[in-house]
Motif scaffolding. Structure first.
Motif, PDB file in Angstrom:
ATOM      1  N   TYR A  17     -12.441   2.473   4.652  1.00 54.22           N
ATOM      2  CA  TYR A  17     -11.279   2.884   5.413  1.00 54.22           C
ATOM      3  C   TYR A  17     -11.149   4.395   5.320  1.00 54.22           C
ATOM      4  O   TYR A  17     -11.774   5.049   4.480  1.00 54.22           O
ATOM      5  N   MET A 186      -1.448  -6.439   2.294  1.00 59.25           N
ATOM      6  CA  MET A 186      -2.438  -5.667   3.053  1.00 59.25           C
ATOM      7  C   MET A 186      -3.785  -5.681   2.346  1.00 59.25           C
ATOM      8  O   MET A 186      -4.845  -5.872   2.967  1.00 59.25           O
ATOM      9  N   GLN A 190      -7.279  -7.204   3.774  1.00 62.11           N
ATOM     10  CA  GLN A 190      -8.499  -6.404   3.868  1.00 62.11           C
ATOM     11  C   GLN A 190      -9.673  -7.135   3.222  1.00 62.11           C
ATOM     12  O   GLN A 190     -10.776  -7.187   3.784  1.00 62.11           O
ATOM     13  N   ASP A 246      -2.519  -7.425  11.591  1.00 63.26           N
ATOM     14  CA  ASP A 246      -1.774  -6.560  12.511  1.00 63.26           C
ATOM     15  C   ASP A 246      -0.272  -6.623  12.225  1.00 63.26           C
ATOM     16  O   ASP A 246       0.420  -5.596  12.244  1.00 63.26           O
ATOM     17  N   LYS A 249       0.317  -4.738   9.054  1.00 62.66           N
ATOM     18  CA  LYS A 249       0.194  -3.294   9.301  1.00 62.66           C
ATOM     19  C   LYS A 249       1.488  -2.708   9.840  1.00 62.66           C
ATOM     20  O   LYS A 249       1.910  -1.615   9.442  1.00 62.66           O
ATOM     21  N   SER A 253       3.560   0.109   7.918  1.00 62.26           N
ATOM     22  CA  SER A 253       3.899   1.404   8.517  1.00 62.26           C
ATOM     23  C   SER A 253       5.411   1.619   8.548  1.00 62.26           C
ATOM     24  O   SER A 253       5.902   2.739   8.364  1.00 62.26           O
ATOM     25  N   LYS A 261       0.967   4.972  13.268  1.00 64.25           N
ATOM     26  CA  LYS A 261       0.830   3.597  12.803  1.00 64.25           C
ATOM     27  C   LYS A 261      -0.608   3.090  12.885  1.00 64.25           C
ATOM     28  O   LYS A 261      -0.880   1.943  12.537  1.00 64.25           O
ATOM     29  N   GLU A 264      -5.700   3.994   9.027  1.00 62.47           N
ATOM     30  CA  GLU A 264      -6.255   2.956   8.168  1.00 62.47           C
ATOM     31  C   GLU A 264      -6.322   3.475   6.731  1.00 62.47           C
ATOM     32  O   GLU A 264      -6.726   4.605   6.492  1.00 62.47           O
TER      33      GLU A 264
END
Length: 377
Positions: A17, A186, A190, A246, A249, A253, A261, A264
């Motif tokens: 990332y 998150m 990942q 998503d 994320k 954010s 936003k 990564e």
């Protein structure tokens, strides 16, 4: 074939990332940028300031004063006709009030007296210069001695403020906990997406291999269809994981209050934290929940209300006293009398007792019964 699979898995799982964001840096960013947490923290600081302000009742304070009098109205004092009278006074004092209700003051003062007059057709000039350090004390013997009305009054004001403070701390604690949960969520997605990508790529390679075998009549159609179905299932699982990612994320954010936003981040892995935690010694730490502490302060508030009223509305005996050592310089011109004209040190002291008894007995009983009822619920 096996070498191809290993290379493809490595390429997928090692996809970096754009930026490494550790948990500590993330939480620090949340504290600095999250509007809701900043608002809660501002309220916390405000209440802490109000609680600190209550303690100012026990703080030392310095007082200084000057007073000047010039009286030319004319008066008579000890058969002396005074035409002009002047007085200048200075004072410096350090004062403090204690939790016991004791009021203490110590300092020094200076007083200069001058007057012009006459007696038996003879002009008189009188000058007196007095400098004296002093100590004064006042103590309520019934209302404030020990844990009395003053201490209870401040404590009853502090208790609801601390209750509100604990509730805000509880809210902040919940916001920070939620922020950590989103971080690890998150990190989890990942890891899961990297795994699912590797798994899908591996299954596609297996499908290609089975297609080659099918063309050579080494497997039947059923086995080929099973491979195709497995690829479709893994594609579906990967798409669902991306959709969950998503959503996370957007929440991530929002918590960071990030303007971009689409940035990564590489996050710490959960398994690494588990290893670190397992190596740390476990320390027993007793803590109380902030919401429980808030409820306890509300109970204290009612108790302090009752103590404050019981002590503050009852009878009281007030002791007061003062002690000073005066350095006096007197000078009289134009008149001879039997009075001393000298310089000398003169101690002065004063003591007093005062009794106070409120007569609203019935009203006090009703208020007391009300506090007892409030403590019961």
């Amino acid at each position: 074939m096996h070498r191809l699979l290993i290379i493809s898995i490595f390429l997928i799982t090692s996809s970096a990332y754009s930026e490494l964001l550790t948990l500590n840096n993330y939480m620090q960013t949340v504290l600095e940028n999250n509007d809701e947490i900043k608002s809660v923290q501002a309220n916390i600081n405000e209440i802490k300031g109000k609680i600190a302000e209550l303690e100012r009742a026990y703080s030392y304070y310095f007082a200084a004063g000057i007073d000047y009098l010039n009286d030319q109205t004319g008066q008579e004092l000890y058969l002396i006709n005074i035409d002009k009278f002047k007085n200048t006074s200075y004072s410096l004092a350090l004062n403090k009030q204690f939790k016991t209700g004791t009021k203490l003051s110590f300092g020094a003062a200076r007083s200069i007296w001058e007057f012009d007059g006459s007696r038996e057709l003879q002009n008189i000039k009188y000058n007196e210069n007095r400098l004296y350090p002093f100590l004064s004390l006042e103590q309520s013997l019934l209302k404030n001695l020990g844990h009395g009305a003053m201490e209870a009054g401040i404590a009853k004001t502090r208790a609801p403020a601390k209750s509100a403070l604990y509730l805000l701390e509880y809210k902040k604690q919940g916001l920070l906990f939620n922020a950590k949960m989103v971080y690890w969520k998150m990190s989890y997605f990942q890891t899961i997406i990297d795994f699912k990508k590797a798994s899908l790529n591996r299954m596609k390679n297996i499908l290609e291999w089975n297609e080659q075998r099918y063309k050579k009549n080494l497997i039947d159609e059923l086995e080929l269809l099973e491979s195709q179905a497995s690829v479709k299932m893994k594609e579906l699982n990967l798409r669902m994981a991306n959709e969950d990612m998503d959503k996370t994320k957007r929440e991530f954010s929002l918590i960071l209050n990030a303007s971009d936003k689409n940035v990564e981040y590489e996050l710490e892995k959960i398994e690494d934290q588990i290893k670190i935690f397992s190596l740390k010694p476990r320390l027993e730490k007793k803590t109380s929940r902030f919401d429980v502490l808030a409820a306890m302060e509300n109970v204290k508030s009612v108790s302090y209300d009752q103590i404050s009223f019981s002590k503050g509305s009852g009878a009281d005996i007030v002791f007061s006293g003062a002690l000073s050592f005066s350095k006096i310089n007197r000078d009289i011109e134009g008149f001879v009398s039997n009075s001393d004209i000298s310089n000398k040190d003169a101690p002065t002291y004063r003591i007093g007792l005062k009794y106070i008894l409120p007569l609203d007995f019935n009203l006090r009983k009703k208020v007391h019964d009300g506090y007892e009822a409030a403590k019961s619920y």
